[in-house]
Design a protein around this motif. Sequence first.
Motif, mmCIF file in Angstrom:
data_model
loop_
_atom_site.group_PDB
_atom_site.id
_atom_site.type_symbol
_atom_site.label_atom_id
_atom_site.label_comp_id
_atom_site.label_asym_id
_atom_site.label_seq_id
_atom_site.Cartn_x
_atom_site.Cartn_y
_atom_site.Cartn_z
ATOM 1 N N PHE A 101 -55.607 -70.330 17.176
ATOM 2 C CA PHE A 101 -54.911 -69.306 17.635
ATOM 3 C C PHE A 101 -55.076 -68.910 19.226
ATOM 4 N N ASP A 102 -54.244 -68.808 19.837
ATOM 5 C CA ASP A 102 -54.130 -68.385 21.095
ATOM 6 C C ASP A 102 -54.478 -67.149 21.810
ATOM 7 N N PHE A 103 -55.251 -66.917 22.474
ATOM 8 C CA PHE A 103 -55.431 -65.096 22.720
ATOM 9 C C PHE A 103 -55.447 -65.512 24.149
ATOM 10 N N ASP A 104 -54.492 -64.888 24.974
ATOM 11 C CA ASP A 104 -54.669 -64.970 26.256
ATOM 12 C C ASP A 104 -55.184 -66.323 27.113
ATOM 13 N N GLY A 105 -54.782 -67.300 26.301
ATOM 14 C CA GLY A 105 -55.186 -68.746 26.854
ATOM 15 C C GLY A 105 -57.163 -69.048 26.280
ATOM 16 N N ARG A 106 -57.785 -67.912 25.346
ATOM 17 C CA ARG A 106 -58.657 -68.238 24.430
ATOM 18 C C ARG A 106 -58.094 -69.008 23.252
ATOM 19 N N ALA A 107 -58.487 -70.035 23.316
ATOM 20 C CA ALA A 107 -58.670 -71.140 21.420
ATOM 21 C C ALA A 107 -59.373 -70.196 20.618
ATOM 22 N N VAL A 108 -59.235 -69.850 19.266
ATOM 23 C CA VAL A 108 -59.894 -69.825 18.332
ATOM 24 C C VAL A 108 -58.980 -70.413 17.365
ATOM 25 N N HIS A 109 -60.267 -71.069 16.546
ATOM 26 C CA HIS A 109 -59.492 -71.906 15.752
ATOM 27 C C HIS A 109 -60.092 -71.428 14.370
ATOM 28 N N TYR A 110 -59.662 -71.269 13.675
ATOM 29 C CA TYR A 110 -59.745 -71.687 12.317
ATOM 30 C C TYR A 110 -59.541 -72.991 11.211
ATOM 31 N N ARG A 111 -61.098 -73.082 10.477
ATOM 32 C CA ARG A 111 -61.273 -74.045 9.531
ATOM 33 C C ARG A 111 -61.627 -73.740 8.873
ATOM 34 N N ASP A 112 -61.070 -75.048 7.872
ATOM 35 C CA ASP A 112 -61.706 -74.434 6.633
ATOM 36 C C ASP A 112 -61.752 -76.086 5.196
ATOM 37 N N VAL A 113 -63.050 -77.242 5.350
ATOM 38 C CA VAL A 113 -62.868 -77.651 4.668
ATOM 39 C C VAL A 113 -61.918 -77.995 3.302
ATOM 40 N N ARG A 114 -62.678 -76.433 2.608
ATOM 41 C CA ARG A 114 -62.092 -76.857 1.037
ATOM 42 C C ARG A 114 -60.754 -76.086 1.017
ATOM 43 N N LYS A 115 -60.034 -75.704 2.146
ATOM 44 C CA LYS A 115 -58.568 -75.191 2.100
ATOM 45 C C LYS A 115 -58.905 -73.911 1.474
ATOM 46 N N PHE A 116 -59.806 -73.148 0.235
ATOM 47 C CA PHE A 116 -59.850 -72.072 0.006
ATOM 48 C C PHE A 116 -59.455 -71.154 0.402
ATOM 49 N N GLY A 117 -59.893 -71.123 1.722
ATOM 50 C CA GLY A 117 -59.356 -69.474 2.781
ATOM 51 C C GLY A 117 -57.602 -68.841 2.968
ATOM 52 N N ARG A 118 -57.876 -67.794 2.909
ATOM 53 C CA ARG A 118 -55.955 -67.344 3.115
ATOM 54 C C ARG A 118 -56.126 -66.413 3.651
ATOM 55 N N LEU A 119 -55.238 -66.278 4.762
ATOM 56 C CA LEU A 119 -54.414 -65.476 5.899
ATOM 57 C C LEU A 119 -53.355 -64.960 5.395
ATOM 58 N N SER A 120 -53.103 -63.876 4.996
ATOM 59 C CA SER A 120 -52.531 -63.221 4.660
ATOM 60 C C SER A 120 -51.624 -61.849 5.391
ATOM 61 N N LEU A 121 -50.388 -62.077 6.324
ATOM 62 C CA LEU A 121 -49.748 -61.198 6.420
ATOM 63 C C LEU A 121 -49.346 -59.714 5.973
ATOM 64 N N VAL A 122 -49.761 -58.543 6.503
ATOM 65 C CA VAL A 122 -49.946 -57.763 5.257
ATOM 66 C C VAL A 122 -48.741 -57.146 6.328
ATOM 67 N N GLU A 123 -47.001 -56.327 5.650
ATOM 68 C CA GLU A 123 -46.531 -55.693 6.621
ATOM 69 C C GLU A 123 -47.489 -53.684 7.202
ATOM 70 N N HIS A 124 -46.382 -53.458 7.382
ATOM 71 C CA HIS A 124 -46.728 -51.968 7.577
ATOM 72 C C HIS A 124 -46.584 -50.745 5.947
ATOM 73 N N GLY A 125 -45.854 -51.594 5.645
ATOM 74 C CA GLY A 125 -45.750 -50.795 5.268
ATOM 75 C C GLY A 125 -46.496 -50.543 2.959
ATOM 76 N N THR A 126 -46.558 -52.207 3.789
ATOM 77 C CA THR A 126 -47.409 -52.840 2.288
ATOM 78 C C THR A 126 -49.439 -52.339 2.500
ATOM 79 N N HIS A 127 -49.200 -52.203 2.929
ATOM 80 C CA HIS A 127 -50.730 -51.816 4.011
ATOM 81 C C HIS A 127 -52.024 -51.073 2.505
ATOM 82 N N PRO A 128 -51.438 -50.329 2.232
ATOM 83 C CA PRO A 128 -52.366 -49.463 1.226
ATOM 84 C C PRO A 128 -52.462 -49.958 0.055
#
Length: 275
Positions: A101-128
């Motif tokens: 992820f680049d946040f205004d030039g600051r790099a943040v890396h997501y690392r996951d050796v075993r690939k179990f982790g998930r980054l899930s998009l939650v749209e506004h309506g489905t938040h609850p």
Amino acid sequence: MPELPEVESVGRALAADLTGRRLTGLRVRWGGVFEPSPGAVRAALLGRTLTGLHRHGKYLILRFEGEGNGDAAFLMVHLRMTGQFLAQEDYRPDSHVHVTFDFDGRAVHYRDVRKFGRLSLVEHGTHPQALAHVGPDMLTVRTADWLGRVRRRGAPFKSVLLDQGVAAGLGNIYADESLFLARVHPLARPRDLDETELREVLRRAKQVLRLAINHGGTTFLDFRNFHGQPGNFRRKLRVYGRGGEPCRDCGAAIERMVIGGRSSCWCPRCQPAPR
DNA sequence: AAGATTACCTGAAGGC
DNA sequence: TGCCTTCAGGTAATCT
């Protein structure tokens, strides 16, 4: 393995560094971490600003606002076993870094050796509904609520503590530690214990979680620690991972067995077997 | 229907 | 340049 205290520490560091910053770039090396898809995440979040970060159990929920359609969008993060966020200035991504992820030039890396982790998009309506399958946070659950959830359970207490639908945040390490501190055997069944004993388990769980947070967690790599060193709670552990070693309180050999598919350790003298 | 088992992944550790 | 098995554990899906 990130449990509640490790996730809390990661969340605090992310919030301190990135709140108010705009997501200006998204470099994806392995799109499998994203749900429902990398394209959907990119479309929903790119160009928007991180405005808040919340933890529930082992989940982190990042809030993005600005531009877009006006509604906030959320990225719900679960690190599972080996997920990490790394942001050392001189970090060189290896083959396990799936997203940067680049946040205004600051790099943040997501690392996951075993690939179990998930980054899930939650749209506004489905938040609850996004966290509907997860119980209240273990650190803040009200005693009466928690008692009602565990009182009738007939499974080993160890398994009940790991059930995120009951209350969220304990993993294998802190479940064992909580039971040791409460002097309750991991095979004891909640429905066979009196209310005083049940209350003690919750009190001790909250205590050990707070203590671990104050020590920076047990095993995660804090992205603000440029050495990538683990939290220093490991040396405080009383039973987890200590099968065969002497109990720090009474000297008896710590026992180990598999309960509910999880390696479990306890002291046979401090935590007498249930009747 | 709660409780148990398996799938998902990779790397470390240990046996031979 | 060794190969193979086991273990580690969070959660969803699949069983009994």
